[in-house]
Design a protein around this motif. Structure first.
Motif, PDB file in Angstrom:
ATOM      1  N   ALA A 195       3.995   0.287  -5.438  1.00  0.00           N
ATOM      2  CA  ALA A 195       4.271  -0.690  -6.500  1.00  0.00           C
ATOM      3  C   ALA A 195       4.635   0.104  -7.742  1.00  0.00           C
ATOM      4  O   ALA A 195       3.815   0.864  -8.268  1.00  0.00           O
ATOM      5  CB  ALA A 195       3.036  -1.538  -6.747  1.00  0.00           C
ATOM      6  N   GLN A 210     -19.046   0.653  -4.202  1.00  0.00           N
ATOM      7  CA  GLN A 210     -18.275  -0.213  -3.293  1.00  0.00           C
ATOM      8  C   GLN A 210     -18.811  -1.640  -3.243  1.00  0.00           C
ATOM      9  O   GLN A 210     -18.049  -2.604  -3.330  1.00  0.00           O
ATOM     10  CB  GLN A 210     -18.133   0.389  -1.897  1.00  0.00           C
ATOM     11  CG  GLN A 210     -19.393   0.489  -1.070  1.00  0.00           C
ATOM     12  CD  GLN A 210     -19.083   0.774   0.410  1.00  0.00           C
ATOM     13  OE1 GLN A 210     -17.961   0.608   0.860  1.00  0.00           O
ATOM     14  NE2 GLN A 210     -20.074   1.180   1.171  1.00  0.00           N
ATOM     15  N   GLY A 229     -12.010  -1.566  -8.739  1.00  0.00           N
ATOM     16  CA  GLY A 229     -13.013  -0.852  -9.529  1.00  0.00           C
ATOM     17  C   GLY A 229     -12.612  -0.670 -10.982  1.00  0.00           C
ATOM     18  O   GLY A 229     -13.465  -0.319 -11.802  1.00  0.00           O
ATOM     19  N   GLU A 239       0.854  -1.200   0.000  1.00  0.00           N
ATOM     20  CA  GLU A 239       0.000   0.000   0.000  1.00  0.00           C
ATOM     21  C   GLU A 239       0.887   1.246   0.000  1.00  0.00           C
ATOM     22  O   GLU A 239       1.768   1.374   0.842  1.00  0.00           O
ATOM     23  CB  GLU A 239      -0.917  -0.012   1.238  1.00  0.00           C
ATOM     24  CG  GLU A 239      -1.642   1.287   1.524  1.00  0.00           C
ATOM     25  CD  GLU A 239      -2.501   1.804   0.372  1.00  0.00           C
ATOM     26  OE1 GLU A 239      -3.343   1.046  -0.134  1.00  0.00           O
ATOM     27  OE2 GLU A 239      -2.301   2.977  -0.023  1.00  0.00           O
ATOM     28  N   SER A 256     -22.594   4.327   1.509  1.00  0.00           N
ATOM     29  CA  SER A 256     -23.769   3.923   0.717  1.00  0.00           C
ATOM     30  C   SER A 256     -23.477   2.587   0.048  1.00  0.00           C
ATOM     31  O   SER A 256     -22.423   2.411  -0.559  1.00  0.00           O
ATOM     32  CB  SER A 256     -24.068   4.955  -0.366  1.00  0.00           C
ATOM     33  OG  SER A 256     -24.261   6.204   0.228  1.00  0.00           O
ATOM     34  N   SER A 294     -10.021   3.827  -0.528  1.00  0.00           N
ATOM     35  CA  SER A 294     -11.188   4.730  -0.510  1.00  0.00           C
ATOM     36  C   SER A 294     -12.232   4.272   0.497  1.00  0.00           C
ATOM     37  O   SER A 294     -13.072   5.071   0.917  1.00  0.00           O
ATOM     38  CB  SER A 294     -11.818   4.822  -1.907  1.00  0.00           C
ATOM     39  OG  SER A 294     -10.864   5.259  -2.844  1.00  0.00           O
TER      40      SER A 294
HETATM   41  C1  LIG Z   1     -14.879  10.413  -0.385  1.00  0.00           C
HETATM   42  C2  LIG Z   1     -15.416   9.161  -1.011  1.00  0.00           C
HETATM   43  C3  LIG Z   1     -16.720   8.777  -0.748  1.00  0.00           C
HETATM   44  C4  LIG Z   1     -17.231   7.607  -1.314  1.00  0.00           C
HETATM   45  N1  LIG Z   1     -18.477   7.177  -0.955  1.00  0.00           N
HETATM   46  C5  LIG Z   1     -18.923   5.994  -1.411  1.00  0.00           C
HETATM   47  C6  LIG Z   1     -20.154   5.449  -0.957  1.00  0.00           C
HETATM   48  O1  LIG Z   1     -20.829   6.032  -0.108  1.00  0.00           O
HETATM   49  N2  LIG Z   1     -20.570   4.268  -1.482  1.00  0.00           N
HETATM   50  C7  LIG Z   1     -19.853   3.609  -2.432  1.00  0.00           C
HETATM   51  O2  LIG Z   1     -20.320   2.575  -2.916  1.00  0.00           O
HETATM   52  N3  LIG Z   1     -18.668   4.090  -2.866  1.00  0.00           N
HETATM   53  C8  LIG Z   1     -18.181   5.232  -2.361  1.00  0.00           C
HETATM   54  N4  LIG Z   1     -16.958   5.687  -2.741  1.00  0.00           N
HETATM   55  C9  LIG Z   1     -16.208   4.911  -3.742  1.00  0.00           C
HETATM   56  C10 LIG Z   1     -15.619   3.615  -3.210  1.00  0.00           C
HETATM   57  O3  LIG Z   1     -15.059   3.795  -1.929  1.00  0.00           O
HETATM   58  C11 LIG Z   1     -14.587   3.141  -4.212  1.00  0.00           C
HETATM   59  O4  LIG Z   1     -15.263   2.920  -5.445  1.00  0.00           O
HETATM   60  C12 LIG Z   1     -13.859   1.879  -3.827  1.00  0.00           C
HETATM   61  O5  LIG Z   1     -13.263   1.962  -2.572  1.00  0.00           O
HETATM   62  C13 LIG Z   1     -12.780   1.612  -4.872  1.00  0.00           C
HETATM   63  O6  LIG Z   1     -12.138   0.413  -4.531  1.00  0.00           O
HETATM   64  P1  LIG Z   1     -10.795  -0.001  -5.261  1.00  0.00           P
HETATM   65  O7  LIG Z   1     -10.394  -1.302  -4.721  1.00  0.00           O
HETATM   66  O8  LIG Z   1     -10.994   0.149  -6.725  1.00  0.00           O
HETATM   67  O9  LIG Z   1      -9.738   1.139  -4.870  1.00  0.00           O
HETATM   68  P2  LIG Z   1      -9.452   1.906  -3.512  1.00  0.00           P
HETATM   69  O10 LIG Z   1     -10.418   1.530  -2.457  1.00  0.00           O
HETATM   70  O11 LIG Z   1      -9.352   3.349  -3.865  1.00  0.00           O
HETATM   71  O12 LIG Z   1      -8.020   1.359  -3.082  1.00  0.00           O
HETATM   72  C14 LIG Z   1      -6.872   1.511  -3.889  1.00  0.00           C
HETATM   73  C15 LIG Z   1      -5.662   1.560  -2.980  1.00  0.00           C
HETATM   74  O13 LIG Z   1      -4.499   1.318  -3.763  1.00  0.00           O
HETATM   75  C16 LIG Z   1      -3.462   2.161  -3.303  1.00  0.00           C
HETATM   76  N5  LIG Z   1      -2.499   2.337  -4.402  1.00  0.00           N
HETATM   77  C17 LIG Z   1      -2.674   3.022  -5.550  1.00  0.00           C
HETATM   78  N6  LIG Z   1      -1.577   2.913  -6.320  1.00  0.00           N
HETATM   79  C18 LIG Z   1      -0.687   2.153  -5.653  1.00  0.00           C
HETATM   80  C19 LIG Z   1       0.624   1.698  -5.943  1.00  0.00           C
HETATM   81  N7  LIG Z   1       1.225   1.977  -7.097  1.00  0.00           N
HETATM   82  N8  LIG Z   1       1.258   0.953  -5.010  1.00  0.00           N
HETATM   83  C20 LIG Z   1       0.648   0.639  -3.823  1.00  0.00           C
HETATM   84  N9  LIG Z   1      -0.602   1.054  -3.509  1.00  0.00           N
HETATM   85  C21 LIG Z   1      -1.269   1.790  -4.422  1.00  0.00           C
HETATM   86  C22 LIG Z   1      -4.175   3.444  -2.933  1.00  0.00           C
HETATM   87  O14 LIG Z   1      -3.389   4.213  -2.039  1.00  0.00           O
HETATM   88  C23 LIG Z   1      -5.455   2.907  -2.310  1.00  0.00           C
HETATM   89  O15 LIG Z   1      -5.298   2.739  -0.926  1.00  0.00           O
HETATM   90  C24 LIG Z   1     -16.418   6.844  -2.193  1.00  0.00           C
HETATM   91  C25 LIG Z   1     -15.109   7.233  -2.456  1.00  0.00           C
HETATM   92  C26 LIG Z   1     -14.605   8.381  -1.865  1.00  0.00           C
HETATM   93  C27 LIG Z   1     -13.187   8.771  -2.142  1.00  0.00           C
END
Ligand SMILES: Cc1cc2nc3c(=O)[nH]c(=O)nc-3n(C[C@H](O)[C@H](O)[C@H](O)COP(=O)(O)OP(=O)(O)OC[C@H]3O[C@@H](n4cnc5c(N)ncnc54)[C@H](O)[C@@H]3O)c2cc1C
Length: 532
Positions: free
Chosen positions: A227, A506, A494, A61, A114, A107
């Motif tokens: 990464a 999410q 995502g 991370e 929600s 995120s």
């Molecule tokens: C403020 C906010 C409110 C939201 N509210 C909602 C909601 O109410 N309901 C809902 O359904 N969705 C909501 N979302 C969206 C939801 O949280 C995201 O769609 C979801 O978490 C995305 O998941 P993910 O696994 O794609 O990436 P993420 O959860 O974003 O995780 C990706 C992780 O990878 C890490 N990373 C990135 N690049 C690298 C690298 N090169 N090396 C190591 N680590 C890295 C990042 O630091 C991060 O921690 C919200 C998002 C935000 C920002």
């Protein structure tokens, strides 16, 4: 300091294997069964499933490991420490501000709770256009059910805060249906600071659920470690090269039987671009979707105090359901949390006018409309490319088709706000002014130029860029999440979605990744594992 239990500090004291940043130097070589990049929604679910299956898991991370003891409900602390680019990530033309987490839990640590399953109409579109036959409602239902149980997703039983209640009241007066939003919380204090990190550990984010479970059962976590790239040979990944996020210090080479990219949309494609991954059909980083969001603010005589209480508890899909999914762009309406810094930096205007707006802050109501992008040929989404220093950048053309939807969305929100009794309404657009009645507002917004940088657009839902498809010409990964050209690499976040979801994403990530991770664990010879 908070006297509430802090499961992260307790876990560290129990001897969790965490390195990087303040947790000590990362060895220059590491080996495991599965190396996972990221620790957000997709990474957390994958880590728990693969660990349950008996596999040796390592998470990388780039953000810090923060805990509930650090979450002091302060915007000034939360954005710089928990968000990508201090919550100021923007598309390359600066027309869209993007919120994404950058910390353990990704995120999910800062999201607004929600929880919606992937809409049936979206799954149907994926089946018809992207060859994803096994993505039917019935096939996915058990995987959503497990995620819902594991993350305590259920109805929110307290009354909505005033910001949400006004959405319901205004919509009801116009005959527009609203419904309740399910939330992933356990013992929620109704504080309203979900976006700043949950100080009571009520939000069932990856930070307090899957990641601690995996660490308690032997997984290894590297924090503040980026990464950088994958080393590739003969259609396989041979190593993952990581560097300290600070830029100071030696690189680490991780070897694994399988690699899972879960760095989120924008960053997962970026890792593949930096690695010069094969992309014979030019799909990598393409079709990145944002649910572009427009906003309307309104002033009421009474207090709204949109920062207090559970953020999004009611929604309306009326404007998604009134036209075909591949017709004029539809939008979901929600009432977001309203905190002063994010509000001040989002509304347009400056000087005395802006100061007047801020004086009205406690009486301000805000609605957002999330545009469902990706279902029409004039809504192809954006594309990720690399800057000179290797960091990712998103180009997202706001087409006339999208912006016409933005205009309709502003009109719908203003009409609801007036119906709810607003004294004046301000659609968030550089050339708009506060309007005193619906007729004036309707005429003014009909004449506004709906152009990038004039209409304010934001997003907290980044999706796509490594799309799932049943045909290599249509996507980056196969229906089982494995890269079409690299046999020991999966994408579990995502960035998988071939269009936007049309609902907050999410739970779509939790449910779909749950299935992909279970299949992967089985293929790797692990024990059968389910989330709950
Ligand atoms: C403020 C906010 C409110 C939201 N509210 C909602 C909601 O109410 N309901 C809902 O359904 N969705 C909501 N979302 C969206 C939801 O949280 C995201 O769609 C979801 O978490 C995305 O998941 P993910 O696994 O794609 O990436 P993420 O959860 O974003 O995780 C990706 C992780 O990878 C890490 N990373 C990135 N690049 C690298 C690298 N090169 N090396 C190591 N680590 C890295 C990042 O630091 C991060 O921690 C919200 C998002 C935000 C920002």
């Amino acid at each position: 300091m908070s006297r509430l239990p802090d499961p992260i500090r307790e876990g560290l004291a129990r001897g969790w294997r965490v390195a990087g940043g303040p947790h000590g130097a990362v060895p220059d070589r590491l080996a495991c069964d599965v190396a996972i990049v990221g620790s957000g929604a997709g990474a957390g679910i994958s880590a728990e499933i693969l660990t349950r299956a008996g596999l040796k898991v390592l998470l990388v991370e780039e953000g810090p490991l923060k805990t509930s003891s650090d979450f002091r409900q302060l915007e000034s602390e939360a954005y710089p420490s928990l968000y990508q680019e201090s919550a100021a990530r923007k598309t390359s033309d600066k027309a869209i501000t993007i919120l994404q987490g950058r910390c353990v839990g990704g995120s999910t640590t800062v999201n607004w709770t929600s929880s919606f399953r992937t809409p049936a109409a979206t799954l149907d579109h994926w089946q018809r256009h992207f060859g994803l036959q096994r993505f039917g409602n019935d096939e996915l239902a058990p995987f959503f059910e497990q995620a819902e149980r594991r993350l305590s997703i259920g109805p929110w039983l307290l009354p909505p805060n005033e910001n949400n209640a006004l959405l319901r009241r205004g919509a009801a007066r116009l005959g527009i249906a609203t419904a309740a939003i399910q939330r992933n919380v356990k013992g929620c204090w109704n504080l309203g600071s979900c976006g700043l990190g949950c100080p009571t550990n009520a939000k069932q984010s990856m930070l307090v659920t899957t990641i601690p479970w995996a660490l308690d059962h032997g997984a290894h976590l590297l924090v503040e470690t980026r990464a950088e790239r994958l080393e590739l040979a003969n259609g396989r990944v041979t190593a993952l090269v990581c560097v300290p996020a600070s830029g100071e210090g030696p690189a680490t080479r991780i070897t694994a039987r399988h690699y899972v990219l879960a760095a989120g949309a924008i960053n997962s494609p970026a890792v593949l671009l930096r690695s010069q991954a094969p992309d014979p059909h030019g799909r990598l980083g393409q079709r990145t979707f944002l649910h572009p969001v427009v906003l309307s603010a309104a002033h009421f005589d009474g207090k709204v105090e949109g920062w207090r209480g559970a953020p999004q508890t009611l929604y309306s899909d009326h404007f998604l359901e009134t036209q075909p999914i591949d017709g004029p762009i539809g939008y979901k309406l929600e009432a977001p949390p309203v905190h002063p810094v994010i509000f001040a930096t989002t509304v347009t205007g400056y000087g005395r006018e802006h100061a007047d707006l801020m004086r009205q802050f406690p009486n301000t109501h805000v609605l957002i409309a999330l545009l469902r992008d990706g279902f029409h040929e004039q809504s192809p989404g954006g594309s990720v490319r690399l800057r000179g220093d290797g960091s990712p950048q998103l180009d997202y053309p706001l087409t006339d088709f999208v912006m016409e939807g933005a205009r309709r969305a502003l009109l719908s929100m203003m009409e609801i706000q007036f119906a709810a009794g607003a004294r004046r309404v301000l659609p968030v657009h550089e050339l708009a002014r506060p309007y005193l009645d619906w007729n004036e507002a309707r005429r003014a917004v009909a004449a506004l130029p709906m152009k990038p940088l004039l209409a304010k657009i934001v997003s907290a839902h980044v999706m796509g860029g490594c799309g799932l498809a049943g045909d290599p010409a249509l996507g980056v990964v196969r229906p089982d999440g494995v890269h079409w050209q690299l046999q020991n690499l999966s994408v579990h976040d995502g960035s998988l979605f071939p269009t936007s979801v049309g609902a907050n994403p999410q739970l779509s990530i939790y449910g779909i990744v749950n299935r992909l991770a279970q299949d992967l664990a089985r293929r790797m010879g692990g024990r059968d594992a389910i989330l709950a």
